[in-house]
Write a protein that holds these residues in place. Structure first.
Motif, mmCIF file in Angstrom:
data_model
loop_
_atom_site.group_PDB
_atom_site.id
_atom_site.type_symbol
_atom_site.label_atom_id
_atom_site.label_comp_id
_atom_site.label_asym_id
_atom_site.label_seq_id
_atom_site.Cartn_x
_atom_site.Cartn_y
_atom_site.Cartn_z
ATOM 1 N N VAL A 60 0.840 -1.205 0.000
ATOM 2 C CA VAL A 60 0.000 0.000 0.000
ATOM 3 C C VAL A 60 0.875 1.255 0.000
ATOM 4 N N VAL A 61 1.946 1.246 0.774
ATOM 5 C CA VAL A 61 2.867 2.389 0.778
ATOM 6 C C VAL A 61 3.441 2.587 -0.624
ATOM 7 N N ALA A 62 3.889 1.518 -1.249
ATOM 8 C CA ALA A 62 4.462 1.631 -2.600
ATOM 9 C C ALA A 62 3.436 2.163 -3.593
ATOM 10 N N LEU A 107 10.405 -8.248 1.112
ATOM 11 C CA LEU A 107 8.938 -8.200 1.034
ATOM 12 C C LEU A 107 8.482 -7.085 0.100
ATOM 13 N N ALA A 108 9.114 -5.929 0.192
ATOM 14 C CA ALA A 108 8.738 -4.798 -0.668
ATOM 15 C C ALA A 108 9.012 -5.123 -2.138
ATOM 16 N N ARG A 110 9.115 -8.113 -3.466
ATOM 17 C CA ARG A 110 8.193 -9.178 -3.855
ATOM 18 C C ARG A 110 6.808 -8.622 -4.196
ATOM 19 N N ARG A 111 6.359 -7.596 -3.489
ATOM 20 C CA ARG A 111 5.018 -7.051 -3.702
ATOM 21 C C ARG A 111 4.992 -5.908 -4.704
ATOM 22 N N TYR A 112 6.160 -5.496 -5.197
ATOM 23 C CA TYR A 112 6.224 -4.318 -6.052
ATOM 24 C C TYR A 112 5.407 -4.465 -7.328
ATOM 25 N N ARG A 113 5.461 -5.590 -7.972
ATOM 26 C CA ARG A 113 4.694 -5.776 -9.229
ATOM 27 C C ARG A 113 3.198 -5.574 -8.978
ATOM 28 N N GLN A 114 2.700 -6.097 -7.879
ATOM 29 C CA GLN A 114 1.288 -5.908 -7.538
ATOM 30 C C GLN A 114 0.997 -4.440 -7.245
ATOM 31 N N LEU A 134 11.595 -1.803 -7.903
ATOM 32 C CA LEU A 134 11.186 -0.927 -6.818
ATOM 33 C C LEU A 134 12.142 0.262 -6.725
ATOM 34 N N PRO A 135 11.639 1.487 -6.920
ATOM 35 C CA PRO A 135 12.527 2.651 -6.937
ATOM 36 C C PRO A 135 12.801 3.256 -5.553
ATOM 37 N N TYR A 136 12.240 2.686 -4.506
ATOM 38 C CA TYR A 136 12.364 3.252 -3.169
ATOM 39 C C TYR A 136 13.132 2.314 -2.251
ATOM 40 N N SER A 137 13.963 2.910 -1.420
ATOM 41 C CA SER A 137 14.706 2.114 -0.434
ATOM 42 C C SER A 137 13.782 1.780 0.729
#
Length: 148
Positions: A60-62, A107-108, A110-114, A134-137
């Motif tokens: 959700v954050v991403a 985890l971030a 792994r969920r990035y595509r979604q 994922l462009p965010y640390s």
């Protein structure tokens, strides 16, 4: 005044009613009477539950970071409030289970595509408009002050 006897029910019938006597048995150190198989199953499930919650909140954050970055003119208080809420809930989860911090990057990712697919639906931009990685640390995902 004696202890109230909790009726014994099976794990499948009523979880809470099953759990209460298990706790009492543990406190009384009456290990031979415990429902070991179901207790082990529950303990194993608890570790997975916290990781699933963290994973979901990172997604959700991403989503909202992508929305803010790729549609800055539509940046709304709703998006920002959602970011703040999710980050607050993540902070609470990490306070309760600090060892989960080490799982955040994986985890971030792994969920990035979604997250991309959800952000694409929300913004009506094509998924290819967003970075493939994922462009965010991890620090940015958790930083209350970071909004692209």
């Amino acid at each position: 005044m004696g202890r109230r006897e909790v009726p014994r029910v099976s794990y499948e019938e009523d979880f809470v009613l099953w759990l209460e006597p298990q706790v009492s048995l543990l406190r009384a150190r009456q290990f031979g009477q415990l429902d070991i198989d179901n207790l082990v199953e529950e303990l194993e499930g608890m570790t997975g539950r916290d990781r699933r919650e963290l994973s979901s909140r990172l997604k959700v954050v991403a989503i909202h970071l992508l929305e803010c970055q790729y549609q800055p003119k539509r940046k709304s208080s709703s998006w920002l409030n959602t970011l703040a809420h999710q980050r607050d809930e993540i902070a609470q989860l990490l306070q309760d289970s600090p060892s989960l911090v080490r799982d955040i990057p994986a985890l971030a990712r792994r969920r990035y595509r979604q997250a991309v697919l959800a952000a694409a639906r929300e913004t009506r931009l094509p998924p290819k408009a967003f970075p493939t990685e994922l462009p965010y640390s991890a620090a940015q995902l958790l930083d209350d002050d970071f909004v692209p």
